[in-house]
Design a protein around this motif. Structure first.
Motif, PDB file in Angstrom:
ATOM      1  N   GLY A  15      42.053 -45.089   3.834  1.00 17.78           N
ATOM      2  CA  GLY A  15      41.270 -46.402   4.470  1.00 17.78           C
ATOM      3  C   GLY A  15      42.166 -46.835   5.430  1.00 17.78           C
ATOM      4  N   CYS A  16      43.202 -46.029   5.886  1.00 14.48           N
ATOM      5  CA  CYS A  16      44.122 -46.523   6.754  1.00 14.48           C
ATOM      6  C   CYS A  16      43.555 -45.891   8.386  1.00 14.48           C
ATOM      7  N   GLN A  17      43.683 -46.509   9.441  1.00 18.61           N
ATOM      8  CA  GLN A  17      43.685 -45.995  10.806  1.00 18.61           C
ATOM      9  C   GLN A  17      44.949 -45.240  11.013  1.00 18.61           C
ATOM     10  N   VAL A  18      44.665 -43.902  11.720  1.00 23.22           N
ATOM     11  CA  VAL A  18      45.489 -43.144  12.239  1.00 23.22           C
ATOM     12  C   VAL A  18      46.736 -44.060  13.073  1.00 23.22           C
ATOM     13  N   VAL A  19      46.410 -44.967  13.851  1.00 28.00           N
ATOM     14  CA  VAL A  19      47.405 -45.576  14.838  1.00 28.00           C
ATOM     15  C   VAL A  19      48.082 -46.495  13.601  1.00 28.00           C
ATOM     16  N   THR A  20      47.630 -46.848  12.497  1.00 22.46           N
ATOM     17  CA  THR A  20      48.375 -47.624  11.505  1.00 22.46           C
ATOM     18  C   THR A  20      49.323 -46.728  10.722  1.00 22.46           C
ATOM     19  N   ILE A  21      48.858 -45.453  10.525  1.00 21.45           N
ATOM     20  CA  ILE A  21      49.899 -44.360   9.874  1.00 21.45           C
ATOM     21  C   ILE A  21      51.137 -44.322  10.950  1.00 21.45           C
ATOM     22  N   ARG A  22      50.678 -44.131  12.037  1.00 20.27           N
ATOM     23  CA  ARG A  22      51.650 -43.818  13.057  1.00 20.27           C
ATOM     24  C   ARG A  22      52.742 -44.791  13.189  1.00 20.27           C
ATOM     25  N   TYR A  23      52.267 -46.266  13.175  1.00 21.73           N
ATOM     26  CA  TYR A  23      52.920 -47.379  13.182  1.00 21.73           C
ATOM     27  C   TYR A  23      54.056 -47.647  11.925  1.00 21.73           C
ATOM     28  N   TYR A  24      53.273 -47.464  10.716  1.00 20.41           N
ATOM     29  CA  TYR A  24      54.103 -47.382   9.555  1.00 20.41           C
ATOM     30  C   TYR A  24      55.372 -46.420   9.625  1.00 20.41           C
ATOM     31  N   GLU A  25      54.985 -45.275  10.266  1.00 22.08           N
ATOM     32  CA  GLU A  25      56.156 -44.366  10.253  1.00 22.08           C
ATOM     33  C   GLU A  25      57.179 -44.658  11.144  1.00 22.08           C
ATOM     34  N   LYS A  26      56.648 -45.264  12.248  1.00 26.99           N
ATOM     35  CA  LYS A  26      57.415 -45.931  13.549  1.00 26.99           C
ATOM     36  C   LYS A  26      58.499 -47.006  12.818  1.00 26.99           C
TER      37      LYS A  26
END
Length: 133
Positions: A15-26
């Protein structure tokens, strides 16, 4: 063979947006995944589980710093007292109650403004007058 997910699949599963996943990685909340031969991210069950934890914590209103603390505690469960988690949750509950009180005050202010409104024209609007004062 271990399950693997594309970033889009991981987003749908959690239920997470792709942009959020990338941000969490960053920012280091989510470990950087492996890559396919073509350079695409490949996520595993550990990413899914961690991202689900983070999403649920965020839905409860925990800040990212607090989520980091909760993740840290969850990763070293042996010998760590549950009181550490309870303390974090209790502090957050106090914050939530303070926000609720502030919102109830705001509600009362808005109701009061609407009660004094004469519902005539914008020129004579009591709500706008109150905002100007």
């Amino acid at each position: 063979m271990q399950e693997s997910f594309s970033i889009g699949d991981l987003g749908r599963l959690t239920g997470c947006q792709v942009v959020t996943i990338r941000y969490y990685e960053k920012i280091g909340i989510l470990a950087e995944p492996g890559r396919s031969g073509g350079g695409h991210r490949i996520y595993g069950p550990e990413h899914r589980d961690r991202l689900t934890f983070v999403r649920k914590a965020r839905e409860l209103g925990f800040s990212l710093d607090t989520v980091r603390s909760l993740l840290s505690l969850s990763e070293t469960p042996e010998g760590t007292p549950c009181a550490d988690v309870d303390h974090i949750a209790s502090r957050h509950l106090v914050d939530v109650r303070e926000k609720i009180a502030a919102l109830k005050s705001l509600e009362g202010t808005l109701e009061g403004l609407l009660d004094i409104c004469s519902h005539t024209t914008v020129e004579q609007c009591r709500v706008l007058d109150a905002l100007r004062d």
